[in-house]
Design a protein around this motif. Sequence first.
Motif, PDB file in Angstrom:
ATOM      1  N   ALA A 142       0.822  -1.206   0.000  1.00  0.00           N
ATOM      2  CA  ALA A 142       0.000   0.000   0.000  1.00  0.00           C
ATOM      3  C   ALA A 142       0.858   1.259   0.000  1.00  0.00           C
ATOM      4  O   ALA A 142       0.403   2.337  -0.395  1.00  0.00           O
ATOM      5  CB  ALA A 142      -0.934  -0.002   1.208  1.00  0.00           C
ATOM      6  N   PHE A 143       2.105   1.165   0.485  1.00  0.00           N
ATOM      7  CA  PHE A 143       3.037   2.298   0.428  1.00  0.00           C
ATOM      8  C   PHE A 143       4.374   1.769  -0.056  1.00  0.00           C
ATOM      9  O   PHE A 143       4.754   0.629   0.229  1.00  0.00           O
ATOM     10  CB  PHE A 143       3.170   2.976   1.790  1.00  0.00           C
ATOM     11  CG  PHE A 143       3.679   2.078   2.884  1.00  0.00           C
ATOM     12  CD1 PHE A 143       5.012   2.111   3.268  1.00  0.00           C
ATOM     13  CD2 PHE A 143       2.829   1.194   3.533  1.00  0.00           C
ATOM     14  CE1 PHE A 143       5.490   1.279   4.270  1.00  0.00           C
ATOM     15  CE2 PHE A 143       3.305   0.358   4.533  1.00  0.00           C
ATOM     16  CZ  PHE A 143       4.629   0.393   4.904  1.00  0.00           C
ATOM     17  N   SER A 144       5.116   2.588  -0.781  1.00  0.00           N
ATOM     18  CA  SER A 144       6.341   2.115  -1.417  1.00  0.00           C
ATOM     19  C   SER A 144       7.587   2.406  -0.610  1.00  0.00           C
ATOM     20  O   SER A 144       8.619   1.766  -0.818  1.00  0.00           O
ATOM     21  CB  SER A 144       6.480   2.733  -2.816  1.00  0.00           C
ATOM     22  OG  SER A 144       6.477   4.159  -2.719  1.00  0.00           O
ATOM     23  N   ASN A 145       7.545   3.390   0.304  1.00  0.00           N
ATOM     24  CA  ASN A 145       8.686   3.718   1.144  1.00  0.00           C
ATOM     25  C   ASN A 145       8.202   4.047   2.544  1.00  0.00           C
ATOM     26  O   ASN A 145       7.184   4.733   2.710  1.00  0.00           O
ATOM     27  CB  ASN A 145       9.468   4.910   0.578  1.00  0.00           C
ATOM     28  CG  ASN A 145      10.351   4.523  -0.589  1.00  0.00           C
ATOM     29  OD1 ASN A 145      11.413   3.963  -0.412  1.00  0.00           O
ATOM     30  ND2 ASN A 145       9.864   4.815  -1.807  1.00  0.00           N
ATOM     31  N   GLY A 146       8.936   3.559   3.523  1.00  0.00           N
ATOM     32  CA  GLY A 146       8.571   3.870   4.896  1.00  0.00           C
ATOM     33  C   GLY A 146       8.713   2.679   5.801  1.00  0.00           C
ATOM     34  O   GLY A 146       9.408   1.707   5.497  1.00  0.00           O
ATOM     35  N   TYR A 147       8.021   2.738   6.916  1.00  0.00           N
ATOM     36  CA  TYR A 147       8.112   1.667   7.900  1.00  0.00           C
ATOM     37  C   TYR A 147       6.783   1.561   8.641  1.00  0.00           C
ATOM     38  O   TYR A 147       5.936   2.451   8.585  1.00  0.00           O
ATOM     39  CB  TYR A 147       9.248   1.917   8.874  1.00  0.00           C
ATOM     40  CG  TYR A 147       9.061   3.154   9.730  1.00  0.00           C
ATOM     41  CD1 TYR A 147       8.422   3.080  10.966  1.00  0.00           C
ATOM     42  CD2 TYR A 147       9.517   4.396   9.294  1.00  0.00           C
ATOM     43  CE1 TYR A 147       8.230   4.208  11.745  1.00  0.00           C
ATOM     44  CE2 TYR A 147       9.333   5.532  10.064  1.00  0.00           C
ATOM     45  CZ  TYR A 147       8.691   5.431  11.296  1.00  0.00           C
ATOM     46  OH  TYR A 147       8.497   6.556  12.046  1.00  0.00           O
ATOM     47  N   SER A 148       6.624   0.456   9.367  1.00  0.00           N
ATOM     48  CA  SER A 148       5.423   0.239  10.165  1.00  0.00           C
ATOM     49  C   SER A 148       5.801  -0.543  11.405  1.00  0.00           C
ATOM     50  O   SER A 148       6.618  -1.472  11.343  1.00  0.00           O
ATOM     51  CB  SER A 148       4.359  -0.523   9.365  1.00  0.00           C
ATOM     52  OG  SER A 148       3.233  -0.808  10.167  1.00  0.00           O
ATOM     53  N   ASN A 149       5.220  -0.151  12.526  1.00  0.00           N
ATOM     54  CA  ASN A 149       5.411  -0.850  13.793  1.00  0.00           C
ATOM     55  C   ASN A 149       4.135  -1.601  14.145  1.00  0.00           C
ATOM     56  O   ASN A 149       3.045  -1.026  14.111  1.00  0.00           O
ATOM     57  CB  ASN A 149       5.741   0.138  14.910  1.00  0.00           C
ATOM     58  CG  ASN A 149       7.059   0.841  14.677  1.00  0.00           C
ATOM     59  OD1 ASN A 149       8.113   0.279  14.896  1.00  0.00           O
ATOM     60  ND2 ASN A 149       6.997   2.092  14.200  1.00  0.00           N
ATOM     61  N   ASN A 150       4.287  -2.848  14.463  1.00  0.00           N
ATOM     62  CA  ASN A 150       3.123  -3.669  14.820  1.00  0.00           C
ATOM     63  C   ASN A 150       3.371  -4.277  16.197  1.00  0.00           C
ATOM     64  O   ASN A 150       4.112  -5.249  16.342  1.00  0.00           O
ATOM     65  CB  ASN A 150       2.905  -4.761  13.772  1.00  0.00           C
ATOM     66  CG  ASN A 150       1.650  -5.583  14.053  1.00  0.00           C
ATOM     67  OD1 ASN A 150       0.920  -5.316  15.006  1.00  0.00           O
ATOM     68  ND2 ASN A 150       1.413  -6.583  13.224  1.00  0.00           N
ATOM     69  N   ILE A 151       2.780  -3.673  17.219  1.00  0.00           N
ATOM     70  CA  ILE A 151       2.849  -4.199  18.587  1.00  0.00           C
ATOM     71  C   ILE A 151       1.488  -4.810  18.893  1.00  0.00           C
ATOM     72  O   ILE A 151       0.462  -4.132  18.790  1.00  0.00           O
ATOM     73  CB  ILE A 151       3.177  -3.083  19.591  1.00  0.00           C
ATOM     74  CG1 ILE A 151       4.481  -2.378  19.203  1.00  0.00           C
ATOM     75  CG2 ILE A 151       3.289  -3.652  20.997  1.00  0.00           C
ATOM     76  CD1 ILE A 151       4.776  -1.158  20.020  1.00  0.00           C
ATOM     77  N   TYR A 152       1.454  -6.072  19.252  1.00  0.00           N
ATOM     78  CA  TYR A 152       0.175  -6.745  19.398  1.00  0.00           C
ATOM     79  C   TYR A 152       0.190  -7.695  20.592  1.00  0.00           C
ATOM     80  O   TYR A 152       1.236  -8.090  21.101  1.00  0.00           O
ATOM     81  CB  TYR A 152      -0.167  -7.531  18.129  1.00  0.00           C
ATOM     82  CG  TYR A 152       0.742  -8.709  17.894  1.00  0.00           C
ATOM     83  CD1 TYR A 152       0.454  -9.965  18.435  1.00  0.00           C
ATOM     84  CD2 TYR A 152       1.907  -8.562  17.142  1.00  0.00           C
ATOM     85  CE1 TYR A 152       1.290 -11.035  18.236  1.00  0.00           C
ATOM     86  CE2 TYR A 152       2.750  -9.640  16.948  1.00  0.00           C
ATOM     87  CZ  TYR A 152       2.442 -10.868  17.495  1.00  0.00           C
ATOM     88  OH  TYR A 152       3.276 -11.944  17.300  1.00  0.00           O
ATOM     89  N   GLY A 153      -1.008  -8.078  20.987  1.00  0.00           N
ATOM     90  CA  GLY A 153      -1.206  -9.131  21.963  1.00  0.00           C
ATOM     91  C   GLY A 153      -2.096 -10.208  21.371  1.00  0.00           C
ATOM     92  O   GLY A 153      -2.938  -9.929  20.504  1.00  0.00           O
ATOM     93  N   GLN A 154      -1.925 -11.446  21.801  1.00  0.00           N
ATOM     94  CA  GLN A 154      -2.703 -12.561  21.238  1.00  0.00           C
ATOM     95  C   GLN A 154      -3.136 -13.503  22.355  1.00  0.00           C
ATOM     96  O   GLN A 154      -2.385 -13.772  23.290  1.00  0.00           O
ATOM     97  CB  GLN A 154      -1.857 -13.318  20.220  1.00  0.00           C
ATOM     98  CG  GLN A 154      -2.601 -14.457  19.531  1.00  0.00           C
ATOM     99  CD  GLN A 154      -1.812 -15.062  18.386  1.00  0.00           C
ATOM    100  OE1 GLN A 154      -2.156 -14.885  17.233  1.00  0.00           O
ATOM    101  NE2 GLN A 154      -0.729 -15.757  18.706  1.00  0.00           N
TER     102      GLN A 154
END
Length: 841
Positions: free
Chosen positions: A583-595
């Motif tokens: 969905a985006f070509s440059n950058g970053y994403s943080n995924n902090i989750y609980g399960q």
Amino acid sequence: MHKLVTLLFTLAVVFTSIGQDINYKNPKEYEIGPVTVLGADNFDHTAIKLIAGLRQGDKITIPGDDISNAIKKLWNEGLFSNVEIVKEKVIGDVIYLSIVLQPRAKLSRFKFTGVTKKEADKIREEIGLFSGKNITENLIFQTENKVEHFFKDKGYYLVEANIVRKADTLMTNSEIFIINVNKGEKMKIGELNISGLETVKEAKLRRAMKDTKQKAFWRFFKRSKFMKVAYKRDKLAITNKLQEEGLRDAEIVSDSVYVIDDKHIGIDIKIDEGEKYYFGNITWVGNSKYRTGYLDTVLGIKYGDVYNKTLLEQRLFQSMESRDITSLYMDRGHLFFQIVPIEKGVVDNHINYELRIIEGKEATIGDIVVKGNYKTNEHVIRRELRMKPGDLFNRNDIIRSQRELSQLGYFDPEQMDFIPIPNPQDGTVDIEVVVNEKSSDQIELSGGYGANTLILTAGLSFNNFSVQNFFDKSAWSPLPTGDGQRLSLRAQTNGMFYQAYSFSFTEPWLGGKKPNALSFWMNNNSISASGNLLRTDENYSGISITGVGVGLQRRKKIPDDYFTAYYEVGYKYFDVRNYTSLAFSNGYSNNIYGQYVLSRNSIDAPIYPRSGSRLTFTAKASLPYSMFDGVDDYSNYSQQDLVRFNEFYKFKMTGEWYLPLTSDKKLVLAPRFGIGFMGAYNQSKGLSPFDRFSLGGSGLTGGVNAQVNGTEIISLRGYGTTSTIVSSTVADPMIAKYSVELRYPISLNPSATFWLYGFAEAGNTYTALDKFNPFNVKRSVGVGLKVNIPMIGMLGFNYGWGLDPLDPHSVGYRDGNDALRANGQIPGVFQFTIGTNIGDL
């Protein structure tokens, strides 16, 4: 008969010879003089005299039984074809005797005619002939009979075997067997007629006959060949089935097997049903722990029920569901319990019973001894046991303990045994736990190929690892083992375009006192669009995901102790550079989750389950950043800004059951289902492009892009390996999948377990909840083979047909052959996987 004629003839010769000096009216006692042995040059003469019981100096009465008994003793040795004892001379009261023997011919060698080399090799194992064996009439008869029996079991009902004896000129007193076999044609059961039935349907009796089946075009698993032993067993099964229908006096009054033509035989069975019986009054004697009404409820048999002795014995002694009186008492400590059913009489075809109970005193567990564990530490076994010394004896605890040890995967469940050793003098029972260790470590080699994409996986899984012994050189063989810890290393690649590495470790008993499993994992996935994974290269284009997490699993006691709860906290970092497939070509994403995962697992074995079920509910969610970032409208935000802190919530529900269809629990029906849903906290911010669902193919590939953006890749056999069923660019937020397998094992040997199966599957993904339609699915059918080799893992081979074509214009359309395949223009697709749960929802 032959022996008797020879004996009488010999006695006649003896008495004729001795009779010259003997008065039969006046028996006389003689002293035995020197005894001569004639005709047995290759035998020990002293031994022959000892066998005959004729020793020089002994007294003998003639006429009398001494001579005939001596002949019988020598004859019974089976070494001679003719035995004579004759008088040489009489001097005074001393008689001189000669033992005249003719040794039996010995077998030098044998050969077959009329059979193939493969058949001859198998027959040799059956008949047990060897060079030097004494030839007797019984040996000839038994050999011919065994040869004929061998071929009759293969359907050659008219087979004839004949042994021709030929003197061997190379060996003295030896013969060659020429075993001539005329197999004839294979005979099948063309007709199976059962007459005399009035109350029981013939089809029910035909089903009771497991191996004797009439020829039919639809019969594949049970051939219609005639086997004498199986036919005798099936006649007994018919009688038992009639008795289960209340016909206690039923019997087979006559039966015949006859030839119809050169390829078919017929069977006629005539039955006399007799009268029908019912259960009458059932009374209990000796019960003090449980009241009569409760025992009646457990027994489940009422006055007037059709008489079924088999059912009565099951309800009293042992039923598959543990619904029996014996289990009731033995699960409460009464190891020495006994129950004796006494038939008290028959009134108007109602059979009355008195059930006499000897409860015995309650037994407690004494010592628990573990045997057979040469690698696994004893405390790892003991902590899985549901009983300990001093507990009240409970048979159900033993059954559960066997299951828990089987689930570890360290031991062969087919050879595991719990042996109670009662001590009536002190009211205790020792338990001997016998295990047979098998290899549980695995070398994983997974592979998938399709649409010019090859992904290879290599991994090492050590399922009985020991960190405690890591620095102990003497414990390395080749690795430190025995504490039940799990260590896994895994690498996956398709060259310079995709690479993935992972590491995980699990301690199943954190602290050593409770089954709280602590897990730690970390991984890295990278994909390159430029064919270069060096991120320092200025032309690099791709995405990298780095993840780390920790989890804790606990066993639950409520609603029952088959439940477990798993809690996990994880973090994933997405680094995207010049990559246009997201969905985006440059950058970053943080995924902090609980399960959170709540699961109930009651399956009986991890490799080839034959009973039980597994139900799992999974909830996974990130922090709701949009609720406290102060933003109400995200319409002006770039996609990079929207996913800088990834947010979502996700639910899954899966279930699988294993239903045995045969009494031996080998033929198993295994239905499954799974549904998944992913949602957004804020509709303005929209759904996350990560952690969605992709359906199709073998589950190994489904597009490498799907593997690195966190998408769950779910298999749908019968479609191309890289074909995916999705509607949106980055997979879909909803999925539904249903499948059913019919399994039958070829081998349950732990060194190589494999089974055949047929399957039917259906599934689809959906873009939103209002688009969800459980009947709008893509369907497939096929057949396959699964093989489990301990050091390699699970190998899967299946051939399937996709029944519904994919839309060539859909986003997920990857394999141009899918439409042709579903329309029947090209064959189905073959898929190969290595791994246990690849592609599961």
